[in-house]
Design a protein around this motif. Structure first.
Motif, short mmCIF file in Angstrom:
data_model
loop_
_atom_site.label_atom_id
_atom_site.label_comp_id
_atom_site.label_asym_id
_atom_site.label_seq_id
_atom_site.Cartn_x
_atom_site.Cartn_y
_atom_site.Cartn_z
N UNK A 93 0.84 -1.21 0.00
CA UNK A 93 0.00 0.00 0.00
C UNK A 93 0.87 1.26 0.00
N UNK A 94 1.92 1.23 0.82
CA UNK A 94 2.84 2.38 0.85
C UNK A 94 3.57 2.55 -0.49
N UNK A 95 3.88 1.42 -1.13
CA UNK A 95 4.56 1.47 -2.43
C UNK A 95 3.65 2.09 -3.49
N UNK A 96 2.37 1.77 -3.44
CA UNK A 96 1.41 2.37 -4.38
C UNK A 96 1.39 3.89 -4.19
N UNK A 97 1.37 4.34 -2.92
CA UNK A 97 1.39 5.78 -2.64
C UNK A 97 2.70 6.41 -3.12
N UNK A 98 3.82 5.72 -2.91
CA UNK A 98 5.12 6.23 -3.32
C UNK A 98 5.19 6.36 -4.84
N UNK A 99 4.68 5.34 -5.55
CA UNK A 99 4.67 5.39 -7.02
C UNK A 99 3.84 6.57 -7.52
N UNK A 100 2.70 6.77 -6.88
CA UNK A 100 1.83 7.89 -7.25
C UNK A 100 2.57 9.22 -7.04
N UNK A 101 3.25 9.35 -5.92
CA UNK A 101 3.99 10.57 -5.63
C UNK A 101 5.12 10.78 -6.64
N UNK A 102 5.81 9.70 -7.02
CA UNK A 102 6.89 9.79 -8.01
C UNK A 102 6.32 10.21 -9.36
N UNK A 103 5.16 9.65 -9.74
CA UNK A 103 4.51 10.04 -11.01
C UNK A 103 4.14 11.53 -10.98
N UNK A 104 3.60 11.97 -9.84
CA UNK A 104 3.25 13.40 -9.71
C UNK A 104 4.49 14.28 -9.85
N UNK A 105 5.57 13.87 -9.20
CA UNK A 105 6.83 14.63 -9.29
C UNK A 105 7.34 14.67 -10.72
N UNK A 106 7.26 13.51 -11.38
CA UNK A 106 7.70 13.42 -12.77
C UNK A 106 6.90 14.37 -13.67
N UNK A 107 5.58 14.36 -13.51
CA UNK A 107 4.71 15.23 -14.31
C UNK A 107 5.00 16.71 -14.01
N UNK A 108 5.15 17.02 -12.71
CA UNK A 108 5.42 18.40 -12.31
C UNK A 108 6.74 18.90 -12.88
N UNK A 109 7.77 18.07 -12.82
CA UNK A 109 9.09 18.47 -13.32
C UNK A 109 9.05 18.64 -14.83
N UNK A 110 8.36 17.74 -15.54
CA UNK A 110 8.26 17.86 -17.00
C UNK A 110 7.54 19.15 -17.39
N UNK A 111 6.43 19.45 -16.71
CA UNK A 111 5.67 20.67 -17.01
C UNK A 111 6.48 21.92 -16.65
N UNK A 112 7.15 21.89 -15.52
CA UNK A 112 7.96 23.04 -15.09
C UNK A 112 9.11 23.30 -16.04
N UNK A 113 9.70 22.22 -16.54
CA UNK A 113 10.82 22.36 -17.48
C UNK A 113 10.35 23.09 -18.74
N UNK A 114 9.20 22.69 -19.27
CA UNK A 114 8.65 23.34 -20.47
C UNK A 114 8.28 24.79 -20.17
N UNK A 115 7.64 25.00 -19.02
CA UNK A 115 7.20 26.35 -18.63
C UNK A 115 8.38 27.29 -18.48
N UNK A 116 9.42 26.85 -17.79
CA UNK A 116 10.57 27.72 -17.55
C UNK A 116 11.40 27.94 -18.81
N UNK A 117 11.42 26.94 -19.70
CA UNK A 117 12.14 27.11 -20.96
C UNK A 117 11.49 28.23 -21.77
N UNK A 118 10.17 28.29 -21.76
CA UNK A 118 9.45 29.36 -22.47
C UNK A 118 9.57 30.68 -21.71
N UNK A 119 9.63 30.60 -20.39
CA UNK A 119 9.67 31.82 -19.56
C UNK A 119 10.99 32.56 -19.66
N UNK A 120 12.06 31.87 -20.04
CA UNK A 120 13.38 32.51 -20.12
C UNK A 120 13.37 33.62 -21.17
N UNK A 121 12.62 33.44 -22.25
CA UNK A 121 12.59 34.45 -23.32
C UNK A 121 11.63 35.60 -23.02
N UNK A 122 10.84 35.47 -21.96
CA UNK A 122 9.92 36.55 -21.59
C UNK A 122 10.46 37.26 -20.35
#
Length: 200
Positions: A126-155
């Motif tokens: 059960x804890x592993x399922x929660x950990x995997x979910x948290x890792x997926x959330x982190x992965x999605x957040x980092x991917x979105x932030x990377x795209x957002x900040x790459x675009x934000x550098x030129x503004x």
């Protein structure tokens, strides 16, 4: 000799008015010439002043263009530098996520071994399922932030916004790490668990 003296006296008497006439004509011409010279000097000064003003305007224009060019070049250099720094930061974040994936695989292998020995690992699963979910959330957040900040550098994005986004990503990774530590702790508490698992 008397003749010479008389001629000399006549010459002096007759020559004086002519000389005086020439002197008075010259005396009257001097102020007029002076005025002409003053007028020519004033014309030249006005001409030079307009040329000087034009040159000043040209120099000002050139200076402004150079400042604009320098400012643009500095902005481009700053954007490049920030882009490189952000790229390094996100490469580190992604490396941590890859490491977390490796730890998840080791935990799953350990849980499988414990289940084969008929040891209950329900809590750890059960804890592993929660950990995997948290890792997926982190992965999605980092991917979105990377795209957002790459675009934000030129503004005109403030440094504070960039820092806040990076801190949010760090916090998310820390939560993922804590979730994995909780899974490992629950596995260690299970009897017969002697294999070493750790999150560095």
């Amino acid at each position: 000799m008397k003749k010479i003296i008389l001629l000399l006296a006549a010459f002096l008497i007759l020559g004086t008015p002519v000389f005086a006439l020439e002197t008075s004509t010259t005396t009257q011409a001097i102020p007029q010439k002076r005025e002409e010279i003053k007028q020519r000097i004033e014309e030249k000064r006005m001409e030079l002043q307009s040329q000087i003003q034009e040159k000043r305007e040209e120099v000002k224009k050139q200076i402004l263009e150079k400042k604009s060019d320098v400012k643009t070049r500095l902005q481009i250099l700053a954007q490049d530098r920030v882009s490189k720094i952000l790229l390094q930061i996100f490469e580190r974040f992604e490396a941590v996520l890859v490491k977390f994936d490796g730890i998840v695989l080791r935990i799953e292998t350990r849980i499988t071994k414990l289940n084969e020995q008929d040891i209950s690992t329900t809590e750890s699963q059960e804890l592993l399922i929660l950990a995997k979910k948290q890792i997926e959330d982190s992965n999605a957040l980092i991917a979105a932030s990377k795209i957002e900040l790459k675009a934000a550098v030129t503004t005109e994005t403030s440094r504070e916004d960039i820092r806040n986004t990076i801190e949010i990503c760090k916090t998310s990774l820390k939560k993922s790490q804590d979730a994995l530590i909780a899974v490992i702790a629950s596995l260690k508490s299970v009897e017969g668990s002697d294999e070493e698992l750790s999150v560095e």
